[in-house]
Design a protein around this motif. Structure first.
Motif, PDB file in Angstrom:
ATOM      1  N   ARG A  14       0.945  -1.141  -0.097  1.00  0.00           N
ATOM      2  CA  ARG A  14      -0.191   0.016  -0.001  1.00  0.00           C
ATOM      3  C   ARG A  14       0.874   1.256  -0.003  1.00  0.00           C
ATOM      4  NH1 ARG A  14      -2.657  -3.546  -0.642  1.00  0.00           N
ATOM      5  NH2 ARG A  14      -4.802  -4.406   0.199  1.00  0.00           N
ATOM      6  N   THR A  40      -9.336  -0.574 -10.028  1.00  0.00           N
ATOM      7  CA  THR A  40      -8.318   0.129  -9.615  1.00  0.00           C
ATOM      8  C   THR A  40      -7.585   0.236  -8.515  1.00  0.00           C
ATOM      9  OG1 THR A  40      -9.592   1.457  -8.086  1.00  0.00           O
ATOM     10  CG2 THR A  40     -10.239   1.803 -10.571  1.00  0.00           C
ATOM     11  N   HIS A  41      -6.482   0.950  -8.353  1.00  0.00           N
ATOM     12  CA  HIS A  41      -5.654   1.024  -7.184  1.00  0.00           C
ATOM     13  C   HIS A  41      -6.285   1.594  -6.075  1.00  0.00           C
ATOM     14  CE1 HIS A  41      -3.479   5.382  -7.900  1.00  0.00           C
ATOM     15  NE2 HIS A  41      -4.754   5.300  -8.134  1.00  0.00           N
ATOM     16  N   PHE A  42      -7.390   2.255  -6.306  1.00  0.00           N
ATOM     17  CA  PHE A  42      -7.981   3.084  -5.036  1.00  0.00           C
ATOM     18  C   PHE A  42      -8.590   2.224  -4.085  1.00  0.00           C
ATOM     19  CE2 PHE A  42     -11.276   5.695  -2.882  1.00  0.00           C
ATOM     20  CZ  PHE A  42     -10.525   6.472  -2.639  1.00  0.00           C
ATOM     21  N   GLU A  43      -8.123   2.516  -2.618  1.00  0.00           N
ATOM     22  CA  GLU A  43      -8.614   1.860  -1.504  1.00  0.00           C
ATOM     23  C   GLU A  43      -9.458   2.617  -0.505  1.00  0.00           C
ATOM     24  OE1 GLU A  43      -6.263  -1.466   0.057  1.00  0.00           O
ATOM     25  OE2 GLU A  43      -7.133  -1.847  -2.121  1.00  0.00           O
ATOM     26  N   SER A  75      -4.998   9.837  -0.138  1.00  0.00           N
ATOM     27  CA  SER A  75      -5.700   8.637  -0.331  1.00  0.00           C
ATOM     28  C   SER A  75      -4.648   7.339  -0.275  1.00  0.00           C
ATOM     29  CB  SER A  75      -6.269   8.570  -1.844  1.00  0.00           C
ATOM     30  OG  SER A  75      -7.326   9.407  -1.873  1.00  0.00           O
ATOM     31  N   VAL A  79      -3.658   3.985  -1.566  1.00  0.00           N
ATOM     32  CA  VAL A  79      -3.851   2.981  -3.109  1.00  0.00           C
ATOM     33  C   VAL A  79      -2.979   1.774  -2.729  1.00  0.00           C
ATOM     34  CG1 VAL A  79      -4.270   5.175  -4.230  1.00  0.00           C
ATOM     35  CG2 VAL A  79      -1.852   4.380  -4.023  1.00  0.00           C
ATOM     36  N   GLY A  87      -4.208   3.090 -12.148  1.00  0.00           N
ATOM     37  CA  GLY A  87      -3.383   3.790 -11.226  1.00  0.00           C
ATOM     38  C   GLY A  87      -3.594   5.239 -11.376  1.00  0.00           C
TER      39      GLY A  87
END
Ligand code: ADP
Ligand code: UDP
Length: 243
Positions: free
Chosen positions: A23, A68-71, A79, A81, A190
């Motif tokens: 992460r 997507t990489h978004f967490e 954010s 990721v 990303g």
């Protein structure tokens, strides 16, 4: 999860390692750059607006089935990721001719492109991000043929989903740039999707609501980004992290 040392500081975001090796934290700064970093300014609130807009768009894409990489949001400007092994090419989809395409091909700004078109660029500021093709990508080993196919497919899927979403808010999605990276065995979207990396025009007046306002010195840059966020229904009140 703890934020550790800086991994990389780019033109608009700073990337931090975390106690989880898979992460990263992306911090969206107020810095705004154009012309490969030749024009740079700090624009108050831009980091916050872009972080929250990106979170909204990435969640919308995930819901539509695009990886997507978004967490999640960590703060108004940060954010969490997935840490990706980035592919050094930029994927550009265009629905309407504008920007470098008009300069390169001598076509009129604003004409509809049917079907939408696609271009790869090498991510290299020193070389001014030259356009490259699939043979360059293969010969230099930047990505495999399978990865090229996935990047094109996902880019057009993003276009279908977001063209529709922006139109519901009376905005034309003119063009945009995406970056992909590897996570495990998968290619995922990303970087960011914000008004810094796309062209957005009001559907009725064709007023520019994106970074062209900065490139062309039109003023009202962050105000335009905030207007886009408002039209999408994004709450920009401080303290959205965790929301
Ligand atoms: P630039 O490098 O173009 O100046 P930024 O200031 O936006 O751009 O820096 C962010 C950097 O982080 C970019 O180089 C981008 O490729 C990279 N990046 C974005 N998302 C991820 C991710 N999930 N994992 C690793 N690197 C990423
Ligand atoms: N773009 C980007 N980063 C880049 C190059 C382009 O985000 O390094 C975006 C740009 O904002 C526009 C689209 O990709 O939405 C197509 O850009 P174009 O090739 O027209 O280049 P420009 O006009 O920026 O020179």
């Amino acid at each position: 999860m703890q934020i550790l040392d800086e991994l990389y500081s780019g033109k608009a975001k700073t990337v931090y390692k975390t106690s989880d090796p898979d992460r990263l934290v992306l911090k969206f700064r107020d810095d705004t750059s154009a012309f490969d970093g030749q024009k740079i300014e700090k624009l108050a609130r831009k980091g916050m607006v872009n972080n929250l807009t990106n979170a909204y768009i990435m969640r919308h894409l995930e819901q539509a089935g695009i990886p997507t990489h978004f967490e999640g949001l960590l703060s108004d400007t940060e954010s969490v990721v997935k840490r990706l092994e980035m592919i050094p090419v930029e994927c550009v989809v265009r629905n309407i001719a504008s920007g470098s395409m008009c300069r390169r091909l001598g076509v009129q700004d604003g004409i509809d492109l049917m079907p939408p078109t696609f271009e790869f660029f090498l991510k290299n500021d020193a070389l001014h991000d030259p356009m490259v093709n699939e043979y360059h990508i293969r010969s230099f080993g930047w990505a495999t043929d399978d990865e090229v196919a996935v990047m094109k497919r996902l880019s057009f899927e993003v276009n279908d989903v977001l063209k529709q979403r922006f139109l519901e808010s009376d905005i034309l999605l003119v063009d945009f740039k995406l970056e992909f990276g590897r996570f495990g065995g998968e290619l995922v979207l990303g970087d960011e999707f914000t008004a810094d990396g796309c062209r957005l025009w009001d559907v009725n007046t064709r007023e520019k609501l994106d970074k062209d306002r900065f490139r062309q010195g039109l003023g009202g840059v962050v105000e335009a980004y905030e207007a886009v966020a408002a039209r999408l229904g994004i709450d920009l009140a401080p303290g959205q992290a965790g929301a």
